[in-house]
Design a protein around this motif. Structure first.
Motif, PDB file in Angstrom:
ATOM      1  N   GLY A 108      41.301 -90.790 -21.131  1.00 51.73           N
ATOM      2  CA  GLY A 108      41.442 -89.957 -19.940  1.00 51.73           C
ATOM      3  C   GLY A 108      40.094 -89.517 -19.400  1.00 51.73           C
ATOM      4  O   GLY A 108      39.034 -89.807 -19.952  1.00 51.73           O
ATOM      5  N   CYS A 109      40.153 -88.781 -18.300  1.00 52.29           N
ATOM      6  CA  CYS A 109      38.947 -88.320 -17.624  1.00 52.29           C
ATOM      7  C   CYS A 109      38.697 -86.852 -17.952  1.00 52.29           C
ATOM      8  O   CYS A 109      39.632 -86.084 -18.195  1.00 52.29           O
ATOM      9  N   ALA A 110      37.434 -86.464 -17.963  1.00 52.00           N
ATOM     10  CA  ALA A 110      37.045 -85.066 -18.131  1.00 52.00           C
ATOM     11  C   ALA A 110      35.798 -84.798 -17.301  1.00 52.00           C
ATOM     12  O   ALA A 110      35.010 -85.704 -17.021  1.00 52.00           O
ATOM     13  N   LEU A 111      35.641 -83.538 -16.888  1.00 51.05           N
ATOM     14  CA  LEU A 111      34.451 -83.110 -16.173  1.00 51.05           C
ATOM     15  C   LEU A 111      33.635 -82.228 -17.118  1.00 51.05           C
ATOM     16  O   LEU A 111      34.102 -81.173 -17.550  1.00 51.05           O
ATOM     17  N   GLU A 112      32.427 -82.662 -17.417  1.00 52.42           N
ATOM     18  CA  GLU A 112      31.558 -81.937 -18.345  1.00 52.42           C
ATOM     19  C   GLU A 112      30.618 -81.041 -17.547  1.00 52.42           C
ATOM     20  O   GLU A 112      29.911 -81.496 -16.646  1.00 52.42           O
ATOM     21  N   ILE A 113      30.590 -79.747 -17.888  1.00 53.94           N
ATOM     22  CA  ILE A 113      29.746 -78.793 -17.187  1.00 53.94           C
ATOM     23  C   ILE A 113      28.321 -78.890 -17.748  1.00 53.94           C
ATOM     24  O   ILE A 113      28.095 -78.714 -18.944  1.00 53.94           O
ATOM     25  N   ARG A 114      27.366 -79.190 -16.863  1.00 55.93           N
ATOM     26  CA  ARG A 114      25.959 -79.233 -17.255  1.00 55.93           C
ATOM     27  C   ARG A 114      25.253 -77.906 -16.983  1.00 55.93           C
ATOM     28  O   ARG A 114      24.388 -77.492 -17.739  1.00 55.93           O
ATOM     29  N   ALA A 115      25.610 -77.240 -15.879  1.00 55.83           N
ATOM     30  CA  ALA A 115      25.036 -75.941 -15.530  1.00 55.83           C
ATOM     31  C   ALA A 115      26.095 -75.152 -14.771  1.00 55.83           C
ATOM     32  O   ALA A 115      26.735 -75.687 -13.863  1.00 55.83           O
ATOM     33  N   ALA A 116      26.288 -73.881 -15.163  1.00 48.35           N
ATOM     34  CA  ALA A 116      27.360 -73.077 -14.569  1.00 48.35           C
ATOM     35  C   ALA A 116      26.875 -72.208 -13.413  1.00 48.35           C
ATOM     36  O   ALA A 116      27.689 -71.644 -12.679  1.00 48.35           O
TER      37      ALA A 116
END
Length: 528
Positions: A227-235
């Motif tokens: 599946g797909c995921a969105l990885e947070i690099r900077a909030a």
């Protein structure tokens, strides 16, 4: 009975006393009026939010006047005992106010049954009525900045227990280890309207370490294989998950919360083919980055600012807002500092696989309900897209997003407590600009004007319901404009409310911007 305008979709019903308030509440719950969305009872008022498309304010007022106010709400069979160590820092002061010993205060506080009259202020906070008639003391003149969880307090004729550490002005006479709010319970709030409560003195018993309430399950589910995921690099400054919020939870002291700019949320979801109330990432200001793990379709709405796509090989180019775009595996999306507005909404086709809390994925920053704020390293799994989900056509962005350079005009509905202020204060509200201070957040905009507003009525206002958009005026005379995460009830008079059609605009106003208020017609008083 008086019906006072609280906004274009809300009225504050003023009654003689608490029994009348509870009678009207019981009547409306037993025989609902079509179009009413939320009921927030308080000491002598009932705040009613309604759908103007289904019910006019005048028709609502007419139907309310037909209700029987002699009925009494039936108590539930539930009886709850709350053990208390009576060692609160205000116990001696309360005894002095009443002219009795601290021991007598404890005897009176434990000698009667209480009834949960209504909830508000914070999730799980219950206003308890029916104690010893002498236990009627004013709030503290200067509220404390922090009262610990479990603190047992008095204010007016009410008793209450703070479910979590928070500021407050109640007189603290003891503390309990019994959790008032626990998300692991089927009904998180221990005390519900109509419950019977008895306080038990356990001061002489050995103190025990409190058992922390069970934690809610993790908000972020694991991504499905492949599946797909969105990885947070900077909030950035703040990144939260937000949807339409939690309507209908007022019985537990929980406000709606939800996206600060609901239209931007809906537009982002339409662009990627989601239901319009699907959770999005709400990004305050800029400095936000995410990397796509898999393939996805996204859209960004709300504030106006640079949007950049960086491929895994380093190539980069700008992306448009208010249009859907595709991300491949390894692509990075960056949101820069907005030039207008402050909050952006990032939607992904399919939505996020996030565990809801009380039916919503919204993060309520005041109540501390919902998923935590996003942080670098978080990975948000994306739900699989159902066959037939359609990506929408480009949407038109708003043309007048607020900026620091130009004065922001907001329509307001006068009332419900405009008569508590001097004529000069009413004129000042709309006659001078108000600057948004850095203390502003999702709870509200704290405003500062050259001349503070003065009250004509200096009495203590019994707690009453507050709606999103309420302009509350504390003793400083500098107003606070309540936004999405405002408390359900408040103890300061509301001079006016930002009209419903400008609430999204209010959620986009940057710090240091200047705001000017412009009155529009509301319901006004309707005498019985």
């Amino acid at each position: 009975m008086r019906c006072l305008s609280a906004n274009l979709n809300a009225v504050l019903v003023e009654l003689d006393d608490l029994p009348q308030t509870l009678a009207l509440l019981a009547s409306l719950r037993a025989e609902p009026i079509d179009g009413i969305e939320e009921l927030v009872p308080a000491a002598r008022t009932l705040l009613i939010t309604f759908r103007p498309a289904a019910l006019t304010a005048v028709e609502l007022a007419r139907q309310l006047r037909l209700r029987n106010l002699d009925a009494r709400e039936t108590r539930s069979e539930k009886r709850i005992e709350i053990p208390v160590r009576y060692d609160g820092e205000d116990l001696a002061e309360v005894a002095g106010l009443l002219g009795v010993s601290p021991e007598e205060v404890v005897r009176r506080h434990t000698g009667s049954d209480y009834t949960v009259a209504f909830t508000g202020f914070a999730p799980g906070f219950a206003y308890l009525s029916g104690g010893h008639p002498s236990l009627d003391v004013p709030r503290r003149k200067v509220p404390r900045t922090r009262i610990p969880a479990g603190a047992v307090g008095l204010a007016g004729s009410f008793s209450g227990v703070y479910p979590q550490a928070s500021p407050g002005g109640w007189q603290i006479i003891g503390v309990t280890d019994t959790p008032m709010w626990d998300l692991s319970r089927a009904t998180p709030a221990l005390l519900q309207p109509g419950d019977t409560v008895r306080f038990v003195d356990v001061t002489a018993s050995p103190a025990t370490l409190p058992v922390p309430p069970s934690e809610a399950p993790s908000a972020f589910a694991a991504a499905a294989p492949g599946g797909c995921a969105l990885e947070i690099r900077a909030a950035g400054v703040q990144a939260l998950l937000q949807d339409r919020g939690r309507p209908g939870q007022a019985r537990q002291g929980v406000s709606v919360s939800g996206a600060m700019d609901q239209r931007a949320l809906q537009a982002a979801n339409r662009l990627v083919g989601n239901a319009t109330d699907t959770a999005c990432i709400e990004v305050a200001y800029g400095g936000f980055q995410l990397v796509c793990r898999g393939e996805a379709v996204l859209a960004v709405t709300g504030a106006d600012g640079p949007l950049t796509l960086t491929r895994a090989d380093g190539a980069r180019w700008p992306l448009p807002r208010y249009q859907p775009f595709a991300l491949a595996d390894g692509d990075m999306l960056s949101l820069g500092e907005p030039v207008a507005g402050i909050r952006s909404y990032v939607a992904v086709r399919g939505g996020f696989a996030v565990a809801p809390v009380l039916g919503s994925c919204s993060s309520d920053t005041l109540a501390r309900i919902g998923p935590p704020a996003l942080a670098a390293g978080d990975a948000l799994p994306v739900r699989a897209v159902h066959v037939g989900a359609v990506v929408g056509a480009p949407e038109t962005p708003p043309a007048d997003l607020p900026t620091v350079q130009e004065e922001v005009v907001l329509d307001i509905v006068p009332g419900p407590r405009a008569d508590w202020f001097t004529p000069e204060a009413i004129a000042q509200l709309c006659g001078q600009p108000w600057q948004v201070t850095p203390q502003s957040n999702r709870v509200g905009l704290r405003l500062a004007g050259d001349r503070p507003m003065e009250r004509a009525n200096l009495s203590e206002l019994p707690s009453e319901g507050t709606a999103r958009g309420s302009i509350q005026v504390p003793p400083s005379g500098q107003p606070v404009l309540f936004l999405a995460d405002h408390p359900l009830t408040g103890g300061y008079p509301v001079i006016a409310s930002v009209a419903t059609h400008h609430l999204d605009r209010a959620g986009q106003i940057p710090v240091n911007a200047r705001v000017r208020f412009q009155p529009v017609a509301g319901l006004g008083p309707v005498e019985h």
